[in-house]
Design an enzyme around this catalytic site. Sequence first.
Site, PDB file in Angstrom:
ATOM      1  N   SER A   7       0.833  -1.198   0.000  1.00 15.39           N
ATOM      2  CA  SER A   7       0.000   0.000   0.000  1.00 15.39           C
ATOM      3  C   SER A   7       0.870   1.251   0.000  1.00 15.39           C
ATOM      4  O   SER A   7       1.654   1.478   0.921  1.00 15.39           O
ATOM      5  CB  SER A   7      -0.908   0.009   1.229  1.00 15.39           C
ATOM      6  OG  SER A   7      -1.412   1.325   1.393  1.00 15.39           O
ATOM      7  N   HIS A  32      -1.201  -1.290  -4.201  1.00 10.88           N
ATOM      8  CA  HIS A  32      -2.473  -0.921  -3.573  1.00 10.88           C
ATOM      9  C   HIS A  32      -2.507   0.599  -3.391  1.00 10.88           C
ATOM     10  O   HIS A  32      -1.613   1.185  -2.798  1.00 10.88           O
ATOM     11  CB  HIS A  32      -2.568  -1.637  -2.224  1.00 10.88           C
ATOM     12  CG  HIS A  32      -3.876  -1.519  -1.534  1.00 10.88           C
ATOM     13  ND1 HIS A  32      -4.957  -2.318  -1.823  1.00 10.88           N
ATOM     14  CD2 HIS A  32      -4.278  -0.699  -0.530  1.00 10.88           C
ATOM     15  CE1 HIS A  32      -5.964  -2.008  -1.026  1.00 10.88           C
ATOM     16  NE2 HIS A  32      -5.593  -1.017  -0.237  1.00 10.88           N
ATOM     17  N   ASP A  34      -4.696   3.663  -1.915  1.00  8.22           N
ATOM     18  CA  ASP A  34      -5.772   3.980  -0.971  1.00  8.22           C
ATOM     19  C   ASP A  34      -6.299   5.384  -1.211  1.00  8.22           C
ATOM     20  O   ASP A  34      -5.639   6.371  -0.910  1.00  8.22           O
ATOM     21  CB  ASP A  34      -5.242   3.889   0.460  1.00  8.22           C
ATOM     22  CG  ASP A  34      -5.042   2.449   0.898  1.00  8.22           C
ATOM     23  OD1 ASP A  34      -6.003   1.667   0.815  1.00  8.22           O
ATOM     24  OD2 ASP A  34      -3.921   2.117   1.315  1.00  8.22           O
ATOM     25  N   MET A  36      -8.938   8.176  -0.196  1.00 10.52           N
ATOM     26  CA  MET A  36      -9.799   8.533   0.951  1.00 10.52           C
ATOM     27  C   MET A  36     -10.342   9.946   0.759  1.00 10.52           C
ATOM     28  O   MET A  36      -9.620  10.829   0.305  1.00 10.52           O
ATOM     29  CB  MET A  36      -8.984   8.485   2.240  1.00 10.52           C
ATOM     30  CG  MET A  36      -8.327   7.144   2.488  1.00 10.52           C
ATOM     31  SD  MET A  36      -7.545   7.092   4.103  1.00 10.52           S
ATOM     32  CE  MET A  36      -6.651   5.540   3.991  1.00 10.52           C
ATOM     33  N   HIS A  65      -8.243   1.075  -4.046  1.00 11.83           N
ATOM     34  CA  HIS A  65      -9.169   0.874  -2.930  1.00 11.83           C
ATOM     35  C   HIS A  65      -9.860   2.209  -2.645  1.00 11.83           C
ATOM     36  O   HIS A  65      -9.245   3.116  -2.072  1.00 11.83           O
ATOM     37  CB  HIS A  65      -8.352   0.379  -1.715  1.00 11.83           C
ATOM     38  CG  HIS A  65      -9.157   0.142  -0.483  1.00 11.83           C
ATOM     39  ND1 HIS A  65      -8.572  -0.065   0.748  1.00 11.83           N
ATOM     40  CD2 HIS A  65     -10.499   0.071  -0.274  1.00 11.83           C
ATOM     41  CE1 HIS A  65      -9.515  -0.255   1.656  1.00 11.83           C
ATOM     42  NE2 HIS A  65     -10.690  -0.161   1.062  1.00 11.83           N
ATOM     43  N   MET A  67     -12.066   4.457  -0.670  1.00 13.45           N
ATOM     44  CA  MET A  67     -12.747   4.688   0.614  1.00 13.45           C
ATOM     45  C   MET A  67     -13.434   6.039   0.500  1.00 13.45           C
ATOM     46  O   MET A  67     -13.047   7.033   1.125  1.00 13.45           O
ATOM     47  CB  MET A  67     -11.721   4.643   1.757  1.00 13.45           C
ATOM     48  CG  MET A  67     -11.277   3.220   2.074  1.00 13.45           C
ATOM     49  SD  MET A  67      -9.719   3.160   2.965  1.00 13.45           S
ATOM     50  CE  MET A  67      -8.592   3.238   1.598  1.00 13.45           C
ATOM     51  N   MET A 136     -11.478  -5.866   5.426  1.00 13.58           N
ATOM     52  CA  MET A 136     -10.665  -4.907   6.187  1.00 13.58           C
ATOM     53  C   MET A 136     -10.359  -5.509   7.562  1.00 13.58           C
ATOM     54  O   MET A 136     -11.267  -5.897   8.304  1.00 13.58           O
ATOM     55  CB  MET A 136     -11.418  -3.588   6.372  1.00 13.58           C
ATOM     56  CG  MET A 136     -11.520  -2.728   5.128  1.00 13.58           C
ATOM     57  SD  MET A 136      -9.960  -2.375   4.297  1.00 13.58           S
ATOM     58  CE  MET A 136      -9.056  -1.482   5.565  1.00 13.58           C
ATOM     59  N   GLY A 141      -8.867   4.028   7.082  1.00 13.00           N
ATOM     60  CA  GLY A 141      -8.533   5.440   7.298  1.00 13.00           C
ATOM     61  C   GLY A 141      -7.057   5.714   7.496  1.00 13.00           C
ATOM     62  O   GLY A 141      -6.570   6.751   7.062  1.00 13.00           O
ATOM     63  N   PHE A 142      -6.358   4.775   8.110  1.00 18.76           N
ATOM     64  CA  PHE A 142      -4.953   5.041   8.429  1.00 18.76           C
ATOM     65  C   PHE A 142      -4.113   3.777   8.317  1.00 18.76           C
ATOM     66  O   PHE A 142      -4.606   2.678   8.604  1.00 18.76           O
ATOM     67  CB  PHE A 142      -4.830   5.601   9.854  1.00 18.76           C
ATOM     68  CG  PHE A 142      -5.575   6.895  10.026  1.00 18.76           C
ATOM     69  CD1 PHE A 142      -4.979   8.108   9.696  1.00 18.76           C
ATOM     70  CD2 PHE A 142      -6.889   6.888  10.461  1.00 18.76           C
ATOM     71  CE1 PHE A 142      -5.686   9.295   9.809  1.00 18.76           C
ATOM     72  CE2 PHE A 142      -7.612   8.079  10.585  1.00 18.76           C
ATOM     73  CZ  PHE A 142      -7.010   9.286  10.261  1.00 18.76           C
ATOM     74  N   ASP A 174      -6.681  -6.492   4.226  1.00 20.99           N
ATOM     75  CA  ASP A 174      -6.011  -5.186   4.268  1.00 20.99           C
ATOM     76  C   ASP A 174      -6.026  -4.617   5.680  1.00 20.99           C
ATOM     77  O   ASP A 174      -7.099  -4.388   6.258  1.00 20.99           O
ATOM     78  CB  ASP A 174      -6.764  -4.244   3.309  1.00 20.99           C
ATOM     79  CG  ASP A 174      -6.154  -2.857   3.200  1.00 20.99           C
ATOM     80  OD1 ASP A 174      -5.075  -2.609   3.757  1.00 20.99           O
ATOM     81  OD2 ASP A 174      -6.795  -2.014   2.524  1.00 20.99           O
ATOM     82  N   GLY A 196       1.167  -2.032   4.045  1.00 22.72           N
ATOM     83  CA  GLY A 196       1.761  -0.699   3.915  1.00 22.72           C
ATOM     84  C   GLY A 196       3.001  -0.588   4.763  1.00 22.72           C
ATOM     85  O   GLY A 196       4.129  -0.691   4.268  1.00 22.72           O
TER      86      GLY A 196
HETATM   87  C1  DX5 Z   1      -6.270   1.605   5.600  1.00 17.47           C
HETATM   88  C2  DX5 Z   1      -5.802   1.241   4.220  1.00 17.47           C
HETATM   89  C3  DX5 Z   1      -4.707   0.244   4.189  1.00 17.47           C
HETATM   90  C4  DX5 Z   1      -3.425   0.690   4.862  1.00 17.47           C
HETATM   91  C5  DX5 Z   1      -2.712  -0.528   5.357  1.00 17.47           C
HETATM   92  O1  DX5 Z   1      -7.472   2.283   5.513  1.00 17.47           O
HETATM   93  O2  DX5 Z   1      -6.870   0.719   3.471  1.00 17.47           O
HETATM   94  O3  DX5 Z   1      -4.440  -0.164   2.851  1.00 17.47           O
HETATM   95  O4  DX5 Z   1      -2.571   1.386   4.025  1.00 17.47           O
HETATM   96  O5  DX5 Z   1      -1.603  -0.115   6.105  1.00 17.47           O
HETATM   97  P1  DX5 Z   1      -0.852  -1.098   7.111  1.00 17.47           P
HETATM   98  O6  DX5 Z   1      -0.371  -2.275   6.284  1.00 17.47           O
HETATM   99  O7  DX5 Z   1       0.256  -0.276   7.646  1.00 17.47           O
HETATM  100  O8  DX5 Z   1      -1.865  -1.516   8.137  1.00 17.47           O
HETATM  101 ZN    ZN Z   2      -6.430  -0.205   1.508  1.00 18.53          ZN
END
Ligand code: DX5
Ligand code: ZN
Length: 224
Positions: A7, A32, A34, A36, A65, A67, A136, A141-142, A174, A196
């Site tokens: 990610s 990936h 993300d 948001m 992805h 969101m 998920m 979100g983070f 994820d 990520g």
């Molecule tokens: C969170 C994202 C993830 C995030 C994963 O909302 O969808 O893709 O980047 O990060 P890690 O692998 O650090 O949990």
């Molecule tokens: Zn994601």
Amino acid sequence: MVKISPSLLSADFSRLGEEVKKINAAGADMLHLDVMDGRFVPNITFGAPVIRALRPAAPLFFDVHLMIDEPMRYLDDFAEAGADLITIHLEAARKVSQTLDAIRKRNCLAGLSIKPATPVTVLCPYLAQCDTVLIMSVEPGFGGQKFIPEATDKIRRLFSLREQLGLAFSIEVDGGINAETAPLCIAAGADILVAGSAVFTQSDYKSAVEALRNPMSPTPSPKS
Ligand code: DX5
Ligand code: ZN
């Protein structure tokens, strides 16, 4: 063999093009991305223009992805930007079935994701329209959050539903994936692992990707 989708959320945002090239050279199976919107999730990242700008950096499969609320509004933008797979959230779309259909009509693969509190059974009416289902394992979100262990039960349930229904969608997970949680997800039946922080905090992306794919490989070392 399980696929790894690093990610970009945990990458160095001042050098995104270089980071994409490094992830490609590290042998990742996909990238990936993300997206948001600050409404569906309490964070804002990047949108289609950034994805379009990164498209020429590497021939990687772009796993987008979304969101965002009412993703139907932006499907053209993400398809034109070069997304290969567009995953929407079941909780964010008023017309889930129509949105999945619209993704495929734009020649992209269609993905459907659920947040940790949403049960797998809610996915049933849409599974035949999915190329990927994304579970998920953190609240979206983070990056850098802790894996929610109940996610492995959801993967197992989805795996057996896929068998029962005779479908062929991929199971992606994820959030909080690292050397400890990756084997749990693989054992539960995941086909794609998103990671990520477990990749981008490491000095050698290739060994970080390998460590997730194959838990017996040597442990990578953190960036200094
Ligand atoms: C969170 C994202 C993830 C995030 C994963 O909302 O969808 O893709 O980047 O990060 P890690 O692998 O650090 O949990
Ligand atoms: Zn994601």
